[in-house]
Design a protein around this motif. Sequence first.
Motif, PDB file in Angstrom:
ATOM      1  N   ARG A  19       0.849  -1.188   0.000  1.00  0.00           N
ATOM      2  CA  ARG A  19       0.000   0.000   0.000  1.00  0.00           C
ATOM      3  C   ARG A  19       0.884   1.237   0.000  1.00  0.00           C
ATOM      4  NH1 ARG A  19      -4.549   2.354   4.181  1.00  0.00           N
ATOM      5  NH2 ARG A  19      -2.682   2.908   5.382  1.00  0.00           N
ATOM      6  N   LEU A  20       0.733   2.024  -1.029  1.00  0.00           N
ATOM      7  CA  LEU A  20       1.444   3.287  -1.122  1.00  0.00           C
ATOM      8  C   LEU A  20       0.575   4.402  -0.545  1.00  0.00           C
ATOM      9  CD1 LEU A  20       2.908   3.100  -4.748  1.00  0.00           C
ATOM     10  CD2 LEU A  20       3.811   2.141  -2.625  1.00  0.00           C
ATOM     11  N   SER A  21       1.244   5.365   0.048  1.00  0.00           N
ATOM     12  CA  SER A  21       0.553   6.548   0.561  1.00  0.00           C
ATOM     13  C   SER A  21       1.154   7.789  -0.068  1.00  0.00           C
ATOM     14  CB  SER A  21       0.693   6.635   2.082  1.00  0.00           C
ATOM     15  OG  SER A  21       0.128   5.519   2.724  1.00  0.00           O
ATOM     16  N   CYS A  22       0.317   8.794  -0.210  1.00  0.00           N
ATOM     17  CA  CYS A  22       0.773  10.090  -0.720  1.00  0.00           C
ATOM     18  C   CYS A  22       0.194  11.164   0.194  1.00  0.00           C
ATOM     19  CB  CYS A  22       0.333  10.299  -2.160  1.00  0.00           C
ATOM     20  SG  CYS A  22       0.752  11.926  -2.826  1.00  0.00           S
ATOM     21  N   ALA A  23       1.047  11.732   1.000  1.00  0.00           N
ATOM     22  CA  ALA A  23       0.615  12.790   1.907  1.00  0.00           C
ATOM     23  C   ALA A  23       0.706  14.129   1.200  1.00  0.00           C
ATOM     24  CB  ALA A  23       1.487  12.791   3.157  1.00  0.00           C
ATOM     25  N   ASN A  33      -7.669  16.880  -7.774  1.00  0.00           N
ATOM     26  CA  ASN A  33      -7.686  15.524  -8.299  1.00  0.00           C
ATOM     27  C   ASN A  33      -6.304  14.911  -8.067  1.00  0.00           C
ATOM     28  OD1 ASN A  33     -10.297  15.972  -9.366  1.00  0.00           O
ATOM     29  ND2 ASN A  33      -9.418  16.844 -11.229  1.00  0.00           N
ATOM     30  N   MET A  34      -6.272  13.605  -7.806  1.00  0.00           N
ATOM     31  CA  MET A  34      -5.009  12.953  -7.501  1.00  0.00           C
ATOM     32  C   MET A  34      -4.803  11.758  -8.416  1.00  0.00           C
ATOM     33  SD  MET A  34      -3.789  14.736  -5.012  1.00  0.00           S
ATOM     34  CE  MET A  34      -2.447  13.655  -4.544  1.00  0.00           C
ATOM     35  N   GLY A  35      -3.566  11.575  -8.829  1.00  0.00           N
ATOM     36  CA  GLY A  35      -3.249  10.448  -9.691  1.00  0.00           C
ATOM     37  C   GLY A  35      -1.992   9.732  -9.251  1.00  0.00           C
ATOM     38  N   TRP A  36      -1.884   8.495  -9.678  1.00  0.00           N
ATOM     39  CA  TRP A  36      -0.654   7.716  -9.512  1.00  0.00           C
ATOM     40  C   TRP A  36      -0.137   7.363 -10.909  1.00  0.00           C
ATOM     41  CZ3 TRP A  36       1.996   6.839  -5.092  1.00  0.00           C
ATOM     42  CH2 TRP A  36       1.330   7.002  -3.879  1.00  0.00           C
ATOM     43  N   PHE A  37       1.145   7.551 -11.080  1.00  0.00           N
ATOM     44  CA  PHE A  37       1.831   7.192 -12.311  1.00  0.00           C
ATOM     45  C   PHE A  37       3.022   6.337 -11.936  1.00  0.00           C
ATOM     46  CE2 PHE A  37      -0.112  10.103 -15.455  1.00  0.00           C
ATOM     47  CZ  PHE A  37      -0.883  10.855 -14.601  1.00  0.00           C
ATOM     48  N   TYR A  95       4.823   7.490  -8.698  1.00  0.00           N
ATOM     49  CA  TYR A  95       4.699   8.895  -8.374  1.00  0.00           C
ATOM     50  C   TYR A  95       3.243   9.251  -8.143  1.00  0.00           C
ATOM     51  CZ  TYR A  95       9.322   9.207 -10.584  1.00  0.00           C
ATOM     52  OH  TYR A  95      10.642   9.039 -10.928  1.00  0.00           O
ATOM     53  N   CYS A  96       2.976  10.075  -7.150  1.00  0.00           N
ATOM     54  CA  CYS A  96       1.637  10.642  -7.054  1.00  0.00           C
ATOM     55  C   CYS A  96       1.672  12.061  -7.604  1.00  0.00           C
ATOM     56  CB  CYS A  96       1.084  10.611  -5.637  1.00  0.00           C
ATOM     57  SG  CYS A  96       1.862  11.706  -4.478  1.00  0.00           S
ATOM     58  N   ALA A  97       0.519  12.515  -8.046  1.00  0.00           N
ATOM     59  CA  ALA A  97       0.412  13.812  -8.687  1.00  0.00           C
ATOM     60  C   ALA A  97      -0.916  14.469  -8.323  1.00  0.00           C
ATOM     61  CB  ALA A  97       0.526  13.662 -10.200  1.00  0.00           C
ATOM     62  N   ALA A  98      -0.939  15.793  -8.396  1.00  0.00           N
ATOM     63  CA  ALA A  98      -2.138  16.545  -8.035  1.00  0.00           C
ATOM     64  C   ALA A  98      -2.407  17.635  -9.058  1.00  0.00           C
ATOM     65  CB  ALA A  98      -1.966  17.163  -6.645  1.00  0.00           C
ATOM     66  N   ASP A  99      -3.686  17.871  -9.285  1.00  0.00           N
ATOM     67  CA  ASP A  99      -4.072  18.962 -10.186  1.00  0.00           C
ATOM     68  C   ASP A  99      -5.502  19.365  -9.892  1.00  0.00           C
ATOM     69  OD1 ASP A  99      -5.004  20.231 -12.938  1.00  0.00           O
ATOM     70  OD2 ASP A  99      -2.825  20.177 -12.938  1.00  0.00           O
ATOM     71  N   ARG A 100      -5.770  20.664 -10.020  1.00  0.00           N
ATOM     72  CA  ARG A 100      -7.124  21.151  -9.754  1.00  0.00           C
ATOM     73  C   ARG A 100      -8.108  20.737 -10.833  1.00  0.00           C
ATOM     74  NH1 ARG A 100      -8.742  24.544  -6.007  1.00  0.00           N
ATOM     75  NH2 ARG A 100      -7.241  25.664  -4.716  1.00  0.00           N
ATOM     76  N   ILE A 101      -7.618  20.606 -12.064  1.00  0.00           N
ATOM     77  CA  ILE A 101      -8.525  20.371 -13.189  1.00  0.00           C
ATOM     78  C   ILE A 101      -8.260  19.036 -13.875  1.00  0.00           C
ATOM     79  CG2 ILE A 101      -9.275  21.219 -15.444  1.00  0.00           C
ATOM     80  CD1 ILE A 101      -8.611  24.045 -14.446  1.00  0.00           C
ATOM     81  N   GLY A 111       5.110  14.261  -6.694  1.00  0.00           N
ATOM     82  CA  GLY A 111       5.966  13.843  -5.610  1.00  0.00           C
ATOM     83  C   GLY A 111       7.313  13.377  -6.122  1.00  0.00           C
ATOM     84  N   GLN A 112       8.154  12.937  -5.209  1.00  0.00           N
ATOM     85  CA  GLN A 112       9.518  12.531  -5.585  1.00  0.00           C
ATOM     86  C   GLN A 112       9.595  11.081  -6.023  1.00  0.00           C
ATOM     87  OE1 GLN A 112       8.409  12.526  -2.519  1.00  0.00           O
ATOM     88  NE2 GLN A 112       9.119  10.560  -1.701  1.00  0.00           N
ATOM     89  N   GLY A 113       8.555  10.325  -5.747  1.00  0.00           N
ATOM     90  CA  GLY A 113       8.506   8.936  -6.176  1.00  0.00           C
ATOM     91  C   GLY A 113       8.930   7.962  -5.095  1.00  0.00           C
TER      92      GLY A 113
END
Length: 120
Positions: A19-23, A33-37, A95-101, A111-113
């Motif tokens: 289980r990965l977490s992204c704080a 919105n949040m994504g994982w790559f 990597y987790c990522a965030a964007d408003r749209i 994030g740094q990965g």
Amino acid sequence: QVQLVESGGGLVQAGGSLRLSCATSGRSSINYNMGWFRQAPGKEREFVTAINWIGGITYYADSVKGRFTISRDNAKNTVYLQMNNLKPEDTAVYYCAADRIQILKGYSYWGQGTQVTVSS
């Protein structure tokens, strides 16, 4: 500005789980919105999964459907990636990522990965 810090990566045998977490932190970070790559050695970064800011809509790459689950706890400003039945081909930096749209691509904050290695 939004800051993202991933954790939970590691070495696991095929068939195992992680289980990965992204704080997240920063101004109104829950309204993103949040994504994982992921990016494997020698390959381009690819979309894995995403969840909208309120948590009601999720998207998955075909390669992880039925095995990975994204969720978020806005009270804790954290997004999770539960990975089950891991395969060697899941080995990558996640990597987790965030964007408003944006939600499938074009994310503004990263994030740094965290490294995930699946042994056969």
